[in-house]
Motif scaffolding. Structure first.
Motif, PDB file in Angstrom:
ATOM      1  N   MET A  68       0.816  -1.053  -0.064  1.00 51.31           N
ATOM      2  CA  MET A  68      -0.158   0.157   0.097  1.00 51.31           C
ATOM      3  C   MET A  68       0.821   1.063   0.174  1.00 51.31           C
ATOM      4  SD  MET A  68      -3.427   0.854   0.349  1.00 51.31           S
ATOM      5  CE  MET A  68      -4.163  -0.356   1.138  1.00 51.31           C
ATOM      6  N   GLY A  69       0.544   2.217  -0.907  1.00 56.27           N
ATOM      7  CA  GLY A  69       1.211   3.395  -0.870  1.00 56.27           C
ATOM      8  C   GLY A  69       1.322   4.099   0.416  1.00 56.27           C
ATOM      9  N   ARG A  70       2.341   4.846   0.962  1.00 56.56           N
ATOM     10  CA  ARG A  70       2.282   5.521   2.088  1.00 56.56           C
ATOM     11  C   ARG A  70       1.189   6.231   2.452  1.00 56.56           C
ATOM     12  NH1 ARG A  70       4.085   3.321   6.333  1.00 56.56           N
ATOM     13  NH2 ARG A  70       2.319   4.302   7.105  1.00 56.56           N
ATOM     14  N   THR A  71       0.803   7.270   1.412  1.00 59.41           N
ATOM     15  CA  THR A  71      -0.403   8.137   1.532  1.00 59.41           C
ATOM     16  C   THR A  71      -1.467   7.219   2.113  1.00 59.41           C
ATOM     17  OG1 THR A  71       0.640   9.661   0.086  1.00 59.41           O
ATOM     18  CG2 THR A  71      -1.701  10.133   0.573  1.00 59.41           C
ATOM     19  N   TYR A  72      -1.981   6.389   1.367  1.00 56.14           N
ATOM     20  CA  TYR A  72      -3.027   5.531   1.722  1.00 56.14           C
ATOM     21  C   TYR A  72      -2.885   4.850   2.855  1.00 56.14           C
ATOM     22  CZ  TYR A  72      -3.948   6.345  -3.398  1.00 56.14           C
ATOM     23  OH  TYR A  72      -4.301   6.884  -4.519  1.00 56.14           O
ATOM     24  N   GLN A  73      -1.651   4.342   3.298  1.00 49.62           N
ATOM     25  CA  GLN A  73      -1.328   3.553   4.567  1.00 49.62           C
ATOM     26  C   GLN A  73      -1.792   4.447   5.445  1.00 49.62           C
ATOM     27  OE1 GLN A  73      -0.990   0.029   5.103  1.00 49.62           O
ATOM     28  NE2 GLN A  73      -1.778   0.859   6.951  1.00 49.62           N
ATOM     29  N   ASP A  74      -1.359   5.693   5.679  1.00 49.27           N
ATOM     30  CA  ASP A  74      -1.604   6.623   6.783  1.00 49.27           C
ATOM     31  C   ASP A  74      -3.024   6.995   6.966  1.00 49.27           C
ATOM     32  OD1 ASP A  74       1.264   6.966   7.065  1.00 49.27           O
ATOM     33  OD2 ASP A  74       1.421   8.707   5.836  1.00 49.27           O
ATOM     34  N   LYS A  75      -3.914   7.144   5.837  1.00 48.40           N
ATOM     35  CA  LYS A  75      -5.197   7.291   5.968  1.00 48.40           C
ATOM     36  C   LYS A  75      -5.996   5.889   6.642  1.00 48.40           C
ATOM     37  CE  LYS A  75      -5.965  11.322   3.891  1.00 48.40           C
ATOM     38  NZ  LYS A  75      -6.746  12.358   4.724  1.00 48.40           N
ATOM     39  N   GLU A 369      -9.475   4.353  -4.475  1.00 47.72           N
ATOM     40  CA  GLU A 369      -8.306   4.867  -5.122  1.00 47.72           C
ATOM     41  C   GLU A 369      -7.141   3.788  -4.655  1.00 47.72           C
ATOM     42  OE1 GLU A 369      -7.507   8.864  -3.865  1.00 47.72           O
ATOM     43  OE2 GLU A 369      -9.084   9.589  -5.032  1.00 47.72           O
ATOM     44  N   ALA A 370      -6.936   3.549  -3.225  1.00 52.68           N
ATOM     45  CA  ALA A 370      -5.956   2.585  -2.905  1.00 52.68           C
ATOM     46  C   ALA A 370      -6.168   1.154  -3.634  1.00 52.68           C
ATOM     47  CB  ALA A 370      -6.048   2.599  -1.514  1.00 52.68           C
ATOM     48  N   ALA A 371      -7.350   0.762  -3.745  1.00 54.55           N
ATOM     49  CA  ALA A 371      -7.749  -0.614  -4.267  1.00 54.55           C
ATOM     50  C   ALA A 371      -7.369  -0.511  -5.915  1.00 54.55           C
ATOM     51  CB  ALA A 371      -9.166  -0.869  -3.922  1.00 54.55           C
ATOM     52  N   TYR A 372      -7.774   0.529  -6.600  1.00 58.78           N
ATOM     53  CA  TYR A 372      -7.201   0.588  -7.830  1.00 58.78           C
ATOM     54  C   TYR A 372      -5.602   0.635  -8.153  1.00 58.78           C
ATOM     55  CZ  TYR A 372     -11.636   1.093  -9.913  1.00 58.78           C
ATOM     56  OH  TYR A 372     -13.159   0.694 -10.323  1.00 58.78           O
ATOM     57  N   GLU A 373      -5.137   1.404  -6.883  1.00 62.21           N
ATOM     58  CA  GLU A 373      -3.593   1.354  -7.110  1.00 62.21           C
ATOM     59  C   GLU A 373      -2.932   0.074  -7.174  1.00 62.21           C
ATOM     60  OE1 GLU A 373      -1.157   3.851  -7.779  1.00 62.21           O
ATOM     61  OE2 GLU A 373      -2.893   5.047  -8.655  1.00 62.21           O
ATOM     62  N   LEU A 374      -3.375  -0.797  -6.128  1.00 59.48           N
ATOM     63  CA  LEU A 374      -3.002  -2.182  -5.977  1.00 59.48           C
ATOM     64  C   LEU A 374      -3.259  -2.983  -6.993  1.00 59.48           C
ATOM     65  CD1 LEU A 374      -4.322  -2.473  -2.269  1.00 59.48           C
ATOM     66  CD2 LEU A 374      -1.986  -2.816  -3.127  1.00 59.48           C
ATOM     67  N   LEU A 375      -4.388  -2.842  -7.823  1.00 60.48           N
ATOM     68  CA  LEU A 375      -4.806  -3.642  -8.971  1.00 60.48           C
ATOM     69  C   LEU A 375      -4.370  -3.405 -10.298  1.00 60.48           C
ATOM     70  CD1 LEU A 375      -8.637  -3.796  -7.707  1.00 60.48           C
ATOM     71  CD2 LEU A 375      -6.797  -5.863  -7.924  1.00 60.48           C
ATOM     72  N   LYS A 376      -3.621  -2.094 -10.236  1.00 65.27           N
ATOM     73  CA  LYS A 376      -2.897  -1.536 -11.652  1.00 65.27           C
ATOM     74  C   LYS A 376      -2.046  -2.971 -12.297  1.00 65.27           C
ATOM     75  CE  LYS A 376      -2.481   3.115 -11.237  1.00 65.27           C
ATOM     76  NZ  LYS A 376      -1.643   4.423 -11.340  1.00 65.27           N
TER      77      LYS A 376
END
Length: 376
Positions: A68-75, A369-376
């Motif tokens: 998970m990207g840091r920004t998403y993980q922080d959220k 958004e986090a899910a779409y990033e993971l699924l790229k």
């Protein structure tokens, strides 16, 4: 002086005790527990929604290979996430647990339970227990036989357009919603309901609509909604764990508007069923046409304007030109159905954003958004 202060303090405590003693039972519980919690099944009576012949999720070859990207993980951390899970192509693609929770831990769905009740209505219609969404509620509940209540049909309940008089207030210890959550007689609450507006296409989110649907299901099927869910839904989708549906009292009525307690992996099955248009391993559990209607915007208005965000007890997120149906609970319980990615996303936790964009809590966009990033 100290003796006087001590005397006043004792007097205040005594007065507060007297006031507390004379409060309604539900208000006492509300003051005792202060706020709803994802583990509240521990303070309520519960009925089991039993699993049988479990079908564990297979793990994708890419299982947990992406971070998970840091920004998403922080959220996720900010909103006290307990579980974040992605199922892709019917296999576990990503799952993480936090704050001491794991894949076997159950927690409260809160209002995401409403979406489950909707699926049960679709099943009952398919079985002929309910004629259609246009059947009057009065065919099932005697207190709806007179006045404006006699005009309410099942569709009005599904779409939050019943016109029922109800105060959807979560923070007041004296609101009807608090009585429904902490009280011990949901059927009495339903029997005493009045109508403030004619049933129509006017959207007004009120949890009691779902509770009425549960009574309709109970009358239509001759079973508690927990038993009906066990036999017609939970076992059919291969749930791995028993779920618990919290009750208003021992042997009482399910808190259908909330309080379906399960694991992230089993909540994902609800999303997968919707993604499959009601089909599970070749068996049509919920009619496909019902799923389609439930997860598309109903023809509802508010303040004279058409609203695009609600179907039959399912929320609909318009995201980058896509319509994403999702179930939603007050502390950030979400089940998202990403049709374009053949994926389901579950997020569970202890809080959500208090800010909204287009009727959706802002954290919803973060998880999608986090899910779409993971699924790229």
């Amino acid at each position: 002086m100290l003796k006087k202060i001590g005397g006043y303090s004792i007097l205040v405590v005594i007065l507060l005790g007297i006031i507390y003693f004379f409060l309604p039972n539900y208000a006492q519980k509300a003051l005792l527990h202060l706020t709803a919690n994802i583990d509240d099944y521990e303070i309520f009576e519960n009925r089991t929604v039993a699993a049988s012949d479990p079908q564990p999720w297979e793990k994708s070859p890419q299982y947990n290979q992406y971070e998970m990207g840091r920004t998403y993980q922080d959220k996720l951390d900010d909103y006290e996430t307990t579980a974040f899970l992605v199922v892709k192509d019917t296999a576990l693609f990503y799952e993480k647990y936090y704050l001491g929770y794991d894949e076997n831990e159950i927690s409260n769905s809160f209002s995401a339970a409403k979406s489950i009740v909707s699926l049960l209505v679709g099943i009952a219609i398919d079985e002929g227990k309910i004629e259609s969404v246009f059947q009057p509620v009065s065919d099932f509940i005697e207190s709806f036989n007179e006045g404006e209540k006699s005009k309410i049909i099942i569709k009005n309940l599904l779409t939050m357009s019943s016109g029922i008089d109800w105060n959807e207030a979560y923070m007041s210890p004296f609101s009807k919603t608090t009585d429904a959550y902490y009280g011990n007689n949901l059927k009495k609450l339903v029997a005493e309901l009045e109508v403030s507006n004619k049933p129509s296409q006017e959207f007004a989110y009120k949890s009691i609509n779902t509770q009425i649907l549960a009574e309709v299901l109970e009358a239509a099927t001759g079973q508690s909604i927990s038993d009906y869910a066990t036999n017609r839904l939970w076992r059919k989708i291969g749930a791995e764990h028993d779920a618990l549906w919290s009750l208003d009292k021992e042997g009482g009525m399910e808190k259908a508007f909330c309080c379906f307690n399960s694991t992230a992996r089993d909540f994902a099955r609800i999303g997968q069923l919707v993604l499959n248009k009601g089909n599970w391993n070749g068996e049509q559990v919920v009619p496909a046409d019902y799923i389609e209607m439930a997860t598309m915007p109903a023809r509802l208005i508010r303040s004279g304007e058409r609203i695009p965000h609600y179907g039959y007890q399912w929320w609909i997120l318009n995201y980058n030109g896509k319509q994403i149906p999702y179930a939603r609970g007050i502390l950030g319980q979400y089940i998202f159905v990403l049709k374009d990615k053949n994926a389901v996303v579950v997020r569970l936790g202890k809080s959500r954003s208090k800010l909204y964009t287009d009727e959706h809590p802002n954290d919803v966009y973060t998880y999608v958004e986090a899910a779409y990033e993971l699924l790229k």
